[in-house]
Design an enzyme around this catalytic site. Structure first.
Site, PDB file in Angstrom:
ATOM      1  N   ILE A  30     -68.137 115.099 -88.434  1.00 46.28           N
ATOM      2  CA  ILE A  30     -67.618 114.343 -89.566  1.00 46.28           C
ATOM      3  C   ILE A  30     -67.285 112.915 -89.124  1.00 46.28           C
ATOM      4  CG2 ILE A  30     -65.926 114.293 -91.415  1.00 46.28           C
ATOM      5  CD1 ILE A  30     -67.872 116.776 -91.322  1.00 46.28           C
TER       6      ILE A  30
ATOM      7  N   GLN B 174     -89.635  98.808 -73.995  1.00 45.61           N
ATOM      8  CA  GLN B 174     -90.867  98.653 -73.204  1.00 45.61           C
ATOM      9  C   GLN B 174     -91.243  97.186 -73.037  1.00 45.61           C
ATOM     10  OE1 GLN B 174     -92.103 101.341 -71.894  1.00 45.61           O
ATOM     11  NE2 GLN B 174     -93.947 100.551 -70.921  1.00 45.61           N
TER      12      GLN B 174
ATOM     13  N   GLY C 259     -89.183  95.657 -70.478  1.00 45.18           N
ATOM     14  CA  GLY C 259     -89.364  96.240 -69.155  1.00 45.18           C
ATOM     15  C   GLY C 259     -88.046  96.685 -68.549  1.00 45.18           C
TER      16      GLY C 259
ATOM     17  N   GLU D 228     -77.792 113.010 -92.358  1.00 41.44           N
ATOM     18  CA  GLU D 228     -78.160 112.998 -93.785  1.00 41.44           C
ATOM     19  C   GLU D 228     -79.460 113.753 -94.045  1.00 41.44           C
ATOM     20  OE1 GLU D 228     -76.319 111.837 -96.223  1.00 41.44           O
ATOM     21  OE2 GLU D 228     -74.791 110.923 -94.989  1.00 41.44           O
TER      22      GLU D 228
END
Length: 380
Positions: free
Chosen positions: A157, A337, A340, A364
């Site tokens: 919650i 990526q 790096g 959700e």
């Protein structure tokens, strides 16, 4: 629909963006590392009058629409997934149902302080054993005289440890199935028997508290029943339509933040005598990131616009949530990526976006549940 934001929406967007860049972005990693709920940020958001964007001015809100609210949620997500998550849980889950289903007295007493930013709100549906089958709940509310007595446990919650009010789903008629669920307003400060038993350490989003809460003979007066007895599940379905738009908006913001970090880095970082953006592998990756962000935003804005027109948005909100959450995770991963080794360090934001992104595919309604919802809407 017109995909250009109205002037009023753009003004709010610019104001919130300035606030995010000046006040939230500088501490975004710090509050994650400290696992600290940034109450001061939400106090300031209240002063900006955006804690109740889609709530009527009559009850302390801004009187904006769902599209404006989605724009604000995206801007918050662009710098901090945690702030955005606590914000949308407060707004679409804890506040909006009070406006939709509450009595005038309930709105004045409980909605006004939420919409004005006096305190945070929470919404308690999920239980330890329920997961995707949210209707499978063990929390009960039994009528005794002019009171309801609530017992049970709720799990995962958001904001429960910070909330001034919590909307709680409980079974009031065990033999009635979906029609046996009702909603109650609980005051964590005044109602004896309410306890936050756990605040979870998580993969990401650690500045937004995710709690387990227990109800041990919590007694609330009859006027804390939201709507009619047995209407809790219908209320939940309506609330989740808006909740999916909220997660889609946060996801779009997270993706936008990750994309911007990757794009700027790719133009500044040089290898082999030129910016890495000049290499096909990096350029194509950044272009794909832009495409995914724009697609997520368009689906989110479309669903928000339909909600504001009073149209049924079960399919469009599920599509937006599914696409934006997956795009968010993919874009964040690609951003790491592109940067790096630097992308893997806490000195740069992409690692935080990447960790935050994963919850968007879970909260959700998981991606798998979104496929189920969309399939049903297609008659499959």
């Amino acid at each position: 629909m017109d995909f250009t934001l109205p002037d009023e929406h753009r003004m709010i967007q610019e104001e919130v963006r300035r606030f995010c860049e000046e006040e939230i972005e500088p501490i975004a990693q710090e509050i994650e590392n400290e696992h600290r709920f940034p109450q001061e940020i939400f106090d300031q958001l209240g002063q900006l009058d955006v804690m109740g964007v889609p709530i009527s001015e009559e009850y302390g809100g801004l009187g904006g629409d769902t599209l404006m609210y989605a724009v604000v949620a995206e801007e918050l997500g662009r710098v901090s997934g945690s702030v955005a998550l606590s914000y949308v849980a407060h707004t679409s889950l804890a506040s909006k149902p009070l406006e939709l289903f509450g009595t005038e007295e309930q709105k004045e007493r409980w909605l006004t302080p939420l919409a004005s930013g006096e305190y945070m709100g929470a919404w308690a549906l999920t239980e330890p054993g329920s997961g995707s089958d949210a209707s499978d709940m063990d929390t009960t509310a039994v009528k005794e005289g002019d009171e309801w007595v609530i017992n049970g446990t709720k799990q995962f919650i958001t904001n429960a440890s910070e909330a001034g009010s919590v909307l709680v789903k409980a079974v009031t008629d065990p033999g009635a199935g979906y029609d046996g669920i009702s909603t109650f307003i609980v005051d964590p400060e005044a109602d004896d028997g309410f306890e936050v038993t756990t605040i979870w350490d998580k993969m990401g989003l650690n500045a937004s508290p995710t709690c387990e809460i227990k109800f041990d003979d919590v007694r609330v007066p009859e006027d804390r029943l939201l709507g009619e007895e047995g209407e809790g599940w219908k209320q939940t379905m309506k609330t989740l339509d808006g909740g999916r738009i909220s997660i889609a908006a946060i996801s779009t913001g997270l993706a936008q933040g990750a994309y911007e970090a990757a794009r700027e880095y790719s133009k500044e970082r040089e290898q082999f005598g030129q910016p890495i953006s000049k290499f096909d592998a990096i350029r194509d990756k950044v272009v794909e990131m832009e495409r995914k962000v724009e697609r997520a935003r368009l689906l989110t804005h479309k669903s928000a616009w339909q909600y504001d027109q009073g149209e049924r948005v079960t399919k469009s909100s599920a599509l937006a949530k599914l696409d934006a959450s997956e795009a968010c995770r993919e874009v964040a991963e690609d951003a790491v990526q592109v940067l790096g080794g630097y992308g893997y360090t806490e000195d740069f934001a992409p690692q935080r976006f990447y960790r935050d992104a994963k919850l968007m595919e879970i909260g959700e309604g998981t991606s798998e549940i979104q496929h189920l919802v969309i399939g049903r809407e297609l008659g499959l």
